[in-house]
Enzyme design. Structure first.
Site, PDB file in Angstrom:
ATOM      1  CG  ASP A 190      10.075  38.837  44.193  1.00  0.00           C
ATOM      2  OD1 ASP A 190       9.232  39.113  45.063  1.00  0.00           O
ATOM      3  OD2 ASP A 190      10.183  37.700  43.713  1.00  0.00           O
ATOM      4  CD  GLU A 425       4.314  35.438  38.062  1.00  0.00           C
ATOM      5  OE1 GLU A 425       4.814  34.990  37.006  1.00  0.00           O
ATOM      6  OE2 GLU A 425       4.960  35.505  39.126  1.00  0.00           O
TER       7      GLU A 425
HETATM    8  C1  2M8 Z   1       7.146  35.848  43.215  1.00  0.00           C
HETATM    9  O1  2M8 Z   1       8.259  35.606  44.065  1.00  0.00           O
HETATM   10  C2  2M8 Z   1       9.023  34.385  44.113  1.00  0.00           C
HETATM   11  C3  2M8 Z   1       9.941  34.485  45.322  1.00  0.00           C
HETATM   12  O2  2M8 Z   1       9.209  34.565  46.502  1.00  0.00           O
HETATM   13  C4  2M8 Z   1       9.870  34.099  42.901  1.00  0.00           C
HETATM   14  O3  2M8 Z   1       9.952  34.921  41.987  1.00  0.00           O
HETATM   15  O4  2M8 Z   1      10.465  33.030  42.874  1.00  0.00           O
HETATM   16  C5  2M8 Z   1       6.482  37.158  43.710  1.00  0.00           C
HETATM   17  O5  2M8 Z   1       5.577  37.647  42.759  1.00  0.00           O
HETATM   18  C6  2M8 Z   1       5.769  36.917  45.031  1.00  0.00           C
HETATM   19  O6  2M8 Z   1       5.044  38.047  45.426  1.00  0.00           O
HETATM   20  C7  2M8 Z   1       4.836  35.718  44.944  1.00  0.00           C
HETATM   21  O7  2M8 Z   1       4.304  35.454  46.218  1.00  0.00           O
HETATM   22  C8  2M8 Z   1       5.540  34.469  44.391  1.00  0.00           C
HETATM   23  C9  2M8 Z   1       4.568  33.322  44.103  1.00  0.00           C
HETATM   24  O8  2M8 Z   1       3.483  33.763  43.311  1.00  0.00           O
HETATM   25  O9  2M8 Z   1       6.226  34.776  43.180  1.00  0.00           O
END
Ligand code: 2M8
Length: 452
Positions: A190, A425
């Protein structure tokens, strides 16, 4: 930091604890990406989660992918979030409404299949690569698991092929061998510095007001994107929703258009994997086309390498400029290239002093931004921390290219990182502190992959 999730003693305990994380995040029909921060199914998370689950039980792994496929749009796109049912979440003691932006903000009700709630953008197409891994794992075991995986492959191949067709048609019909993204969220990385230039040209106009919820869960806001970044993220969602996510209208409507080199490399690799599956499971008429796409994107990625740095570059389509920054995405060719000299040069770089070979690191693993770059922010999400899922994905690509030695070394370092016990994470590169969400599903999944 204090460690309420006590450190892990040995590999057996790592396996047990990783399985427990996935079991706790399993809401029956989907494994949420994380317990609180991400209480829904994410597209590329689901693929990594499924491969981890397949070390435990093949039927549950396949069900995870079926759930994702049920959200595939008529166009062929697989959406980046499939929202959980509120009732299901409440039963599990969670509030899906706690995630922002929720389905209302996306305005996708007409485009999603009936009964499905989804976002309107995509994520990296790693699925075919991981489906191949699951099918090969299951069929080598034989028995009921093998039979189920074969049936799954035969039944779902047309859907995976439609997904790849969509990606090629909607995002790369210019034959550049590079995939266009209309939002940093599509890249999965992101707020990586690679997108700072393109985002600096996104100026939110009449933006519907919003309240973030992520920083209520990750209380140290410095581990998440800033409010300015979020305003831009939401503005792009609004621009896309205003044209109903119509692929043909996005180029004329969206202020962010980037050729994503890492996604393109993932797509090159996934096309080869899909070709292998198609050959084996009765779609041999598709094999030539899939291999052509694999070659097209492999060449697109190779051609994006900056001769000055040895790293692959993204390109801002709206200015025409290459984006040459030292982020993990620069190692895209390790996923896809067939050029031995390029592969060798990238391996020297990634294990060198600006990356995994920096002696100051807690573990010799590549961070999301080079440790020697002024852009590095070691605690801030995709701007510096080490992401276990990236470590495994790149190491697995090395192993598939015959580099078992390097896979083994990265495995040892990654397991050592995970033994602190949170299944973070992402991790602070110099201290090893777990950051972002704890009990992140894809982190637990890759722990299970390392142990298989
Ligand atoms: C993160 O992204 C989401 C949006 O899609 C967020 O921050 O709300 C990123 O690390 C993405 O790569 C990942 O798929 C998601 C869920 O783990 O989180």
């Amino acid at each position: 930091w204090t460690n309420p999730d006590r450190p892990i003693a040995d590999l057996d305990e790592l396996r047990t604890r990783a399985r427990a994380v996935l079991a706790q995040n399993d809401k029956g029909t989907m494994v949420t990406a994380a317990p609180n921060l991400y209480p829904h199914q994410w597209s590329w998370d689901a693929a990594f989660v499924a491969t981890g689950l397949s070390t435990v039980g093949v039927p549950r792994a396949l069900a995870e992918l079926d759930h994702l496929l049920a959200a595939q749009w008529d166009s062929g796109m697989i959406p980046h979030i499939v929202f959980a049912d509120e009732v299901q979440l409440r039963g599990a003691g969670l509030r899906g409404a706690g995630y922002f932006p929720g389905v209302d903000r996306w305005r996708t009700e007409r485009a999603s299949p009936a009964g499905v709630k989804s976002s309107g953008i995509c994520q990296p197409p790693v699925h075919a690569t991981l489906v191949r891994r699951i099918v090969e794992r299951a069929t080598s075991r034989g028995g009921e698991d093998g039979r189920l995986a074969e049936d799954f492959a035969r039944r779902t191949l047309p859907q995976w092929i439609r997904w790849h067709e969509w990606m090629r048609r909607a995002r790369a019909s210019d034959r550049s061998g590079l995939v266009t993204i209309y939002h940093g969220w599509e890249s999965g990385m992101d707020n990586s510095p690679r997108f700072d230039g393109p985002y600096s040209r996104v100026h939110p106009g009449d933006l519907e007001p919003f309240v973030r919820t992520d920083t209520r869960i990750v209380e140290d806001a410095s581990q998440r994107p800033s409010d300015e970044e979020y305003a831009r993220y939401l503005w792009l969602v609004q621009q896309m929703a205003d044209v109903r996510f119509d692929d043909a209208r996005l180029p004329g409507a969206v202020d962010f258009q980037v050729k994503d080199v890492f996604m393109s490399a993932a797509f090159a690799a996934a096309n080869e994997d899909l070709a292998v599956l198609a050959e084996r499971f009765g779609h041999s008429d598709e094999v030539t086309r899939l291999r052509e796409w694999s070659a097209e994107f492999r060449e697109g990625v190779d051609a994006a390498v900056d001769p000055a740095t040895g790293l692959a570059r993204d390109r801002d389509l709206l200015t025409g400029e290459w984006i040459s920054l030292p982020t993990i995405a620069g190692f895209a060719p390790l996923l896809s290239t067939a050029d031995p000299a390029l592969r060798a040069a990238q391996l020297v770089l990634i294990e060198g002093p600006e990356w995994a070979g920096d002696p100051r690191l807690a573990f010799p693993l590549p961070p999301s931004t080079s440790t020697t770059s002024p852009l590095l922010r070691p605690r801030e999400y995709w701007r510096g921390p080490v992401w276990p899922v990236m470590t495994w994905y790149i190491a697995e690509a090395m192993r598939r290219h015959g580099d078992g030695g390097r896979y083994a070394r990265w495995r040892e370092a990654s397991i050592a990182q995970l033994m602190e016990g949170h299944f973070g994470e992402y991790y602070e590169p110099f201290t090893g502190e777990p950051l972002g969400s704890y009990h992140q599903s894809w982190t637990a999944a890759v722990a299970l992959e390392w142990l298989d």
